[in-house]
Design a protein around this motif. Structure first.
Motif, mmCIF file in Angstrom:
data_model
loop_
_atom_site.group_PDB
_atom_site.id
_atom_site.type_symbol
_atom_site.label_atom_id
_atom_site.label_comp_id
_atom_site.label_asym_id
_atom_site.label_seq_id
_atom_site.Cartn_x
_atom_site.Cartn_y
_atom_site.Cartn_z
ATOM 1 N N ARG A 1 0.896 -1.160 0.000
ATOM 2 C CA ARG A 1 0.000 0.000 0.000
ATOM 3 C C ARG A 1 0.935 1.209 0.000
ATOM 4 O O ARG A 1 1.601 1.495 0.992
ATOM 5 C CB ARG A 1 -0.900 0.049 1.223
ATOM 6 N N TRP A 2 1.016 1.881 -1.135
ATOM 7 C CA TRP A 2 1.958 2.992 -1.299
ATOM 8 C C TRP A 2 1.467 4.212 -0.549
ATOM 9 O O TRP A 2 0.354 4.669 -0.733
ATOM 10 C CB TRP A 2 2.115 3.330 -2.778
ATOM 11 N N SER A 3 2.323 4.737 0.325
ATOM 12 C CA SER A 3 1.998 5.941 1.086
ATOM 13 C C SER A 3 3.280 6.502 1.686
ATOM 14 O O SER A 3 4.176 5.751 2.071
ATOM 15 C CB SER A 3 1.009 5.597 2.215
ATOM 16 N N SER A 4 3.359 7.818 1.759
ATOM 17 C CA SER A 4 4.531 8.443 2.373
ATOM 18 C C SER A 4 4.308 8.731 3.855
ATOM 19 O O SER A 4 5.124 9.372 4.499
ATOM 20 C CB SER A 4 4.888 9.737 1.632
ATOM 21 N N ASP A 5 3.203 8.228 4.406
ATOM 22 C CA ASP A 5 2.943 8.420 5.833
ATOM 23 C C ASP A 5 2.653 7.077 6.508
ATOM 24 O O ASP A 5 2.920 6.018 5.949
ATOM 25 C CB ASP A 5 1.796 9.409 6.043
ATOM 26 N N SER A 6 2.082 7.108 7.678
ATOM 27 C CA SER A 6 1.872 5.888 8.469
ATOM 28 C C SER A 6 0.845 4.933 7.864
ATOM 29 O O SER A 6 0.720 3.804 8.331
ATOM 30 C CB SER A 6 1.445 6.258 9.894
ATOM 31 N N ARG A 7 0.131 5.330 6.810
ATOM 32 C CA ARG A 7 -0.845 4.431 6.180
ATOM 33 C C ARG A 7 -0.186 3.397 5.272
ATOM 34 O O ARG A 7 -0.826 2.453 4.826
ATOM 35 C CB ARG A 7 -1.858 5.241 5.374
ATOM 36 N N GLY A 8 1.109 3.540 5.002
ATOM 37 C CA GLY A 8 1.808 2.601 4.135
ATOM 38 C C GLY A 8 1.932 1.218 4.762
ATOM 39 O O GLY A 8 1.912 1.059 5.983
ATOM 40 N N LYS A 9 2.036 0.205 3.898
ATOM 41 C CA LYS A 9 2.178 -1.168 4.390
ATOM 42 C C LYS A 9 2.810 -2.015 3.291
ATOM 43 O O LYS A 9 2.526 -1.821 2.111
ATOM 44 C CB LYS A 9 0.819 -1.748 4.759
ATOM 45 N N ALA A 10 3.656 -2.954 3.675
ATOM 46 C CA ALA A 10 4.230 -3.919 2.739
ATOM 47 C C ALA A 10 4.228 -5.289 3.410
ATOM 48 O O ALA A 10 4.574 -5.403 4.594
ATOM 49 C CB ALA A 10 5.645 -3.531 2.345
ATOM 50 N N ILE A 11 3.806 -6.309 2.669
ATOM 51 C CA ILE A 11 3.804 -7.684 3.172
ATOM 52 C C ILE A 11 4.480 -8.555 2.121
ATOM 53 O O ILE A 11 4.147 -8.461 0.938
ATOM 54 C CB ILE A 11 2.377 -8.211 3.421
ATOM 55 N N VAL A 12 5.406 -9.398 2.552
ATOM 56 C CA VAL A 12 6.096 -10.311 1.640
ATOM 57 C C VAL A 12 5.713 -11.739 2.008
ATOM 58 O O VAL A 12 5.790 -12.131 3.177
ATOM 59 C CB VAL A 12 7.633 -10.151 1.734
ATOM 60 N N TYR A 13 5.303 -12.500 0.981
ATOM 61 C CA TYR A 13 4.992 -13.919 1.133
ATOM 62 C C TYR A 13 6.013 -14.706 0.313
ATOM 63 O O TYR A 13 6.359 -14.323 -0.800
ATOM 64 C CB TYR A 13 3.608 -14.246 0.583
ATOM 65 N N ILE A 14 6.484 -15.806 0.853
ATOM 66 C CA ILE A 14 7.331 -16.725 0.107
ATOM 67 C C ILE A 14 6.663 -18.091 0.179
ATOM 68 O O ILE A 14 6.400 -18.604 1.267
ATOM 69 C CB ILE A 14 8.763 -16.789 0.671
ATOM 70 N N ASP A 15 6.375 -18.640 -0.979
ATOM 71 C CA ASP A 15 5.670 -19.921 -1.086
ATOM 72 C C ASP A 15 4.407 -19.946 -0.228
ATOM 73 O O ASP A 15 4.107 -20.918 0.452
ATOM 74 C CB ASP A 15 6.597 -21.087 -0.726
ATOM 75 N N GLY A 16 3.667 -18.830 -0.263
ATOM 76 C CA GLY A 16 2.386 -18.739 0.426
ATOM 77 C C GLY A 16 2.453 -18.430 1.909
ATOM 78 O O GLY A 16 1.421 -18.256 2.545
ATOM 79 N N LYS A 17 3.652 -18.347 2.477
ATOM 80 C CA LYS A 17 3.796 -18.054 3.908
ATOM 81 C C LYS A 17 4.266 -16.616 4.100
ATOM 82 O O LYS A 17 5.234 -16.180 3.476
ATOM 83 C CB LYS A 17 4.804 -18.997 4.556
ATOM 84 N N GLN A 18 3.572 -15.896 4.980
ATOM 85 C CA GLN A 18 3.964 -14.519 5.264
ATOM 86 C C GLN A 18 5.330 -14.500 5.937
ATOM 87 O O GLN A 18 5.548 -15.181 6.937
ATOM 88 C CB GLN A 18 2.922 -13.866 6.165
ATOM 89 N N ARG A 19 6.267 -13.750 5.370
ATOM 90 C CA ARG A 19 7.629 -13.721 5.891
ATOM 91 C C ARG A 19 8.048 -12.376 6.454
ATOM 92 O O ARG A 19 8.997 -12.305 7.229
ATOM 93 C CB ARG A 19 8.607 -14.120 4.790
ATOM 94 N N ALA A 20 7.390 -11.289 6.042
ATOM 95 C CA ALA A 20 7.770 -9.966 6.552
ATOM 96 C C ALA A 20 6.603 -9.007 6.404
ATOM 97 O O ALA A 20 5.815 -9.113 5.469
ATOM 98 C CB ALA A 20 8.975 -9.437 5.796
ATOM 99 N N VAL A 21 6.510 -8.077 7.355
ATOM 100 C CA VAL A 21 5.492 -7.031 7.322
ATOM 101 C C VAL A 21 6.163 -5.720 7.702
ATOM 102 O O VAL A 21 6.928 -5.669 8.664
ATOM 103 C CB VAL A 21 4.331 -7.309 8.300
#
Length: 95
Positions: free
Chosen positions: A22-42
């Motif tokens: 979720r692209w944002s230059s403030d606190s509303r931004g978010k990034a989640i990375v999944y590897i082989d269907g498992k959440q690995r980073a937020v």
């Protein structure tokens, strides 16, 4: 920098990466990375540099980081298949 995987666990096999941003230059931004269907980073917080929102972009690939001696670097290759974007994770599924 956020670690999402140990490189050695990815070697020699196909790996499915999914990234939600979720692209944002403030606190509303978010990034989640999944590897082989498992959440690995937020990451919660800015995903764009304030004042540079119009020139930010997303890249992925092989990047060299944290190597203390360039002579330790070995050649490698990376293959990409089925790269696509979607408005939902469901939209990334292969038909």
């Amino acid at each position: 920098m956020i670690k999402v995987a140990n490189f050695k666990e990815l070697l020699g096999r196909w790996v499915r990466f999914e990234v939600f941003v979720r692209w944002s230059s403030d606190s509303r931004g978010k990034a989640i990375v999944y590897i082989d269907g498992k959440q690995r980073a937020v990451l919660n917080g800015p995903t764009l540099a304030k004042g540079l929102e119009s020139i930010n972009y997303f890249k992925f690939g092989i990047y060299l980081c944290c190597t203390k001696d360039f002579r330790q670097i070995k050649g490698t290759s990376l293959l990409f298949s089925g790269v696509r974007a979607a408005t939902s994770r469901k939209g990334l599924e292969v038909e």
